[in-house]
Motif scaffolding. Structure first.
Motif, mmCIF file in Angstrom:
data_model
loop_
_atom_site.group_PDB
_atom_site.id
_atom_site.type_symbol
_atom_site.label_atom_id
_atom_site.label_comp_id
_atom_site.label_asym_id
_atom_site.label_seq_id
_atom_site.Cartn_x
_atom_site.Cartn_y
_atom_site.Cartn_z
ATOM 1 N N PHE A 1 0.861 -1.181 0.000
ATOM 2 C CA PHE A 1 0.000 0.000 0.000
ATOM 3 C C PHE A 1 0.900 1.233 0.000
ATOM 4 N N GLU A 2 0.985 1.881 -1.140
ATOM 5 C CA GLU A 2 1.834 3.071 -1.245
ATOM 6 C C GLU A 2 0.953 4.309 -1.136
ATOM 7 N N ARG A 3 1.282 5.140 -0.183
ATOM 8 C CA ARG A 3 0.479 6.344 0.005
ATOM 9 C C ARG A 3 1.060 7.511 -0.770
ATOM 10 N N VAL A 4 0.189 8.434 -1.111
ATOM 11 C CA VAL A 4 0.647 9.660 -1.775
ATOM 12 C C VAL A 4 1.337 10.523 -0.725
ATOM 13 N N THR A 5 2.612 10.809 -0.942
ATOM 14 C CA THR A 5 3.361 11.607 0.024
ATOM 15 C C THR A 5 3.606 13.033 -0.470
ATOM 16 N N GLY A 6 3.311 13.276 -1.732
ATOM 17 C CA GLY A 6 3.516 14.634 -2.235
ATOM 18 C C GLY A 6 2.939 14.779 -3.628
ATOM 19 N N ARG A 7 2.709 16.027 -4.003
ATOM 20 C CA ARG A 7 2.141 16.283 -5.336
ATOM 21 C C ARG A 7 3.015 17.295 -6.049
ATOM 22 N N ASP A 8 3.177 17.079 -7.325
ATOM 23 C CA ASP A 8 3.843 18.068 -8.174
ATOM 24 C C ASP A 8 2.775 18.614 -9.107
ATOM 25 N N LEU A 9 2.438 19.861 -8.902
ATOM 26 C CA LEU A 9 1.381 20.470 -9.698
ATOM 27 C C LEU A 9 2.002 21.322 -10.794
ATOM 28 N N GLN A 10 1.779 20.943 -12.023
ATOM 29 C CA GLN A 10 2.286 21.698 -13.164
ATOM 30 C C GLN A 10 1.092 22.293 -13.905
ATOM 31 N N VAL A 11 0.920 23.589 -13.780
ATOM 32 C CA VAL A 11 -0.185 24.250 -14.471
ATOM 33 C C VAL A 11 0.402 25.123 -15.568
ATOM 34 N N GLU A 12 0.165 24.738 -16.779
ATOM 35 C CA GLU A 12 0.635 25.512 -17.933
ATOM 36 C C GLU A 12 -0.572 26.269 -18.473
ATOM 37 N N LEU A 13 -0.661 27.519 -18.062
ATOM 38 C CA LEU A 13 -1.846 28.296 -18.399
ATOM 39 C C LEU A 13 -1.467 29.391 -19.379
ATOM 40 N N ALA A 14 -1.864 29.214 -20.597
ATOM 41 C CA ALA A 14 -1.526 30.201 -21.617
ATOM 42 C C ALA A 14 -2.420 31.425 -21.469
ATOM 43 N N GLY A 15 -1.882 32.570 -21.841
ATOM 44 C CA GLY A 15 -2.672 33.795 -21.812
ATOM 45 C C GLY A 15 -3.730 33.775 -22.909
ATOM 46 N N PRO A 16 -4.606 34.743 -22.884
ATOM 47 C CA PRO A 16 -5.657 34.797 -23.902
ATOM 48 C C PRO A 16 -5.072 34.916 -25.305
ATOM 49 N N ALA A 17 -5.850 34.471 -26.246
ATOM 50 C CA ALA A 17 -5.402 34.541 -27.633
ATOM 51 C C ALA A 17 -5.109 35.984 -28.027
ATOM 52 N N HIS A 18 -5.934 36.933 -27.522
ATOM 53 C CA HIS A 18 -5.671 38.352 -27.747
ATOM 54 C C HIS A 18 -4.922 38.883 -26.541
ATOM 55 N N PRO A 19 -3.706 39.348 -26.708
ATOM 56 C CA PRO A 19 -2.930 39.808 -25.557
ATOM 57 C C PRO A 19 -3.608 40.969 -24.852
ATOM 58 N N PRO A 20 -3.454 41.011 -23.519
ATOM 59 C CA PRO A 20 -4.113 42.082 -22.772
ATOM 60 C C PRO A 20 -3.607 43.448 -23.208
ATOM 61 N N GLY A 21 -4.531 44.357 -23.286
ATOM 62 C CA GLY A 21 -4.153 45.703 -23.680
ATOM 63 C C GLY A 21 -4.113 45.898 -25.180
ATOM 64 N N GLY A 22 -4.182 44.801 -25.922
ATOM 65 C CA GLY A 22 -4.145 44.891 -27.372
ATOM 66 C C GLY A 22 -5.490 45.267 -27.919
ATOM 67 N N PRO A 23 -5.611 45.416 -29.194
ATOM 68 C CA PRO A 23 -6.885 45.765 -29.781
ATOM 69 C C PRO A 23 -7.875 44.635 -29.622
ATOM 70 N N SER A 24 -9.072 44.932 -29.188
ATOM 71 C CA SER A 24 -10.066 43.889 -28.976
ATOM 72 C C SER A 24 -11.054 43.869 -30.113
#
Lengths: 318, 216
Positions: B193-216
């Motif tokens: 019985f192997e217990r979870v002793t730790g988590r590695d959270l990798q969140v790759e969150l890309a910005g919006p397709a239209h960059p902020p501040g750019g023309p909408s």
């Protein structure tokens, strides 16, 4: 009745929107000094003072936190900020009485302690503390992607915000400009007002006193949007982190990893529906056993997604 | 008992030794002096009986496991949780223990009738006086008497089995008595019985397709 059912499911799940963390103001600290230092006996004295909308700032906090942090917190709460914490001298003295001997050490001690708080999200350095702990603040920002550091600085002819990386910024005010703490409070309130909210995802809360929708002087739309995006990214990361903590000490088996994937997928699907994530880009979730014998017991959760444009939020009718 | 694959043999030997000691003591009291040792052979009764003459005046006992059947009342399917032991034993799930009833028949040959009946009587008294057969190394968790301070061992009892002489293939009736011991055979199935002793959270969150501040 589909809506109430969906709302009920949201409440019962460990995965819910947690936001970008606690907002803390660290200003000039005041101490009673020496043997008369108050002891942090009560639970609310054991940490920085937490203030929520409607709370009154008592004399104890006023005497320990300095007028700059108090002004910033009052502006923040007055502009519909939900809650914040304010560092005060009694807390810092209880943390490390010896270090609190010099103001610079006290400021750095307070900053370190604020950053170590489990829900630390944004730390705003104001007044003397901004100068005393600036180096440490930038070091923390470089080391901790989950904390945003906003530092007051002096110089120039007009207020201006300069980003330093993704999670740090310096707000520069002209020398002698007296409203810097207020402006910082309003800036933070406007950022919070633009936060994503799971309960009212498309309904931007109305901020008072000019905060919220109206950009502040010296803060361009690009910079403000960049900070809002950081808050969304960090909010999502924090939600995934807090919402999967339950897996610790569970049996590391395929059943558990598939369950995590299912729960995270359901959460991200909800975030798509609520407009936080770009539905067209899709997302991917993978939970696996961390490789290597030394990693025994660790699991990896890889999430790839794309945020929806800030402007893309659909208004809803109340 | 651990994972040793000799449970049944250990039980048989322990019972034989118990009976041997008791009978030797009993017969020495009977002869009012230092009596001879009564050997207990773990064998089929036909083997020594065929050499009955060789036994001569020496009383010999025979103990033979005639039947082993699952103990229905203790049957538990599936697996059970095994906590980590302070000695470094792994945490996990083990297949449930198979409990079996092991039936022995006991008879004596050689020597005088008084000696034979005395041996049978001593054997019956010994089993009656020892309702638990202690193997010396302690029963596994969950076995009767496993709790500290309580008598430990496996249930030992006298049973009635009048037809056992036929089952043994004997040509004629012989006086046989039967005992039963309930013993565990531990499963070798073990899933760590192997217990979870730790988590590695990798969140790759890309910005919006239209960059902020750019023309909408």
């Amino acid at each position: 009745m589909p809506a109430p059912c969906a709302r009920e499911a949201t409440r019962s799940s460990a995965l819910r929107w947690r936001g970008a963390g606690e907002i803390a103001f660290l200003g000039s600290l005041r101490f009673t000094g020496g043997d008369d230092a108050p002891e942090a006996a009560a639970s609310d004295e054991a940490g920085p003072r937490r203030l929520a909308a409607g709370d009154r700032i008592d004399a104890t906090l006023r005497s320990g936190a300095g007028p700059d942090a108090i002004t910033a917190a009052e502006a923040f709460l007055g502009a519909a900020g939900r809650a914040c914490v304010v560092a005060h001298g009694a807390w810092v003295e209880a943390l490390a009485p010896a270090k609190a001997a010099t103001p610079a050490e006290a400021a750095r001690t307070a900053l370190s302690a604020l950053a170590e708080r489990d829900d630390a999200g944004m730390i705003v350095l104001i007044g003397d503390s901004a100068g005393q702990a600036r180096d440490l603040a930038l070091e923390i920002a470089a080391r901790r992607e989950d904390i945003f550091i906003l530092i007051e600085a002096r110089g120039g002819d007009a207020p201006s915000l300069a980003l330093a990386g993704e999670n740090a910024a310096t707000m520069r005010f002209p020398p002698g400009y007296a409203d810097a703490p207020r402006d910082l409070g309003l800036l933070v309130a406007s950022l919070e007002a633009g936060d994503f909210s799971e309960e009212k995802p498309f309904l931007e809360r109305t901020a008072r006193s000019g905060a919220g929708a109206d950009p502040l002087r010296g803060v361009s739309k690009r910079e403000r949007d960049a900070m809002r995006l950081w808050r969304r990214k960090e909010g999502l990361r924090r939600s995934l982190d807090r919402g999967t903590r339950w897996a610790l000490l569970e049996a590391n088996r395929p059943f558990l990893r598939r369950r995590i994937e299912r729960e995270v997928t359901a959460f991200l699907r909800r975030m798509e529906d609520l407009g936080l994530l770009d539905r067209a880009a899709g997302f991917s979730v993978e939970c696996s056993r961390a490789g290597g014998a030394a990693e025994s017991g660790r699991i990896e959760l890889d999430v790839k997604a794309r945020l929806a444009p800030l402007e893309g939020r659909r208004p809803v009718k109340a | 008992m651990g994972d040793r694959p000799h449970t049944l043999h250990d039980v048989s030997r322990r019972l034989a030794l118990l009976l041997e000691g008791a009978m030797t003591q009993g017969l020495s009291e009977l002869s009012d002096g230092e009596g001879e040792k009564v050997a207990v052979l773990l064998s089929h009764p036909l083997d020594p009986f065929e050499e009955d003459d060789a036994l001569g005046k020496r009383t010999t006992a025979i103990l033979y496991p005639i039947r082993i059947v699952p103990e229905r009342g203790l049957r538990r399917p599936g697996m059970s949780y095994v906590p980590p032991s302070p000695g470094g034993g792994a945490e996990g799930f083990r297949g449930e223990t198979l409990w079996v009833r092991m039936r022995f028949v006991f008879t004596v040959a050689g020597g005088s009738l008084e000696g034979q009946l005395g041996a049978v009587e001593a054997a019956l008294r010994t089993v009656h006086d020892n309702p638990l057969l202690d193997l010396g190394d302690g029963p596994p968790d969950g076995a009767p008497g496993a709790a500290g301070g309580e008598p430990r061992g496996y249930p030992l009892r006298i049973v009635d089995d009048p037809e056992s002489w036929k089952d043994l293939g004997l040509a004629e009736h012989r006086l046989l008595i039967a005992f039963e011991v309930t013993v565990p055979i531990e499963s070798s199935r073990f899933e760590p019985f192997e217990r979870v002793t730790g988590r590695d959270l990798q969140v790759e969150l890309a910005g919006p397709a239209h960059p902020p501040g750019g023309p909408s």
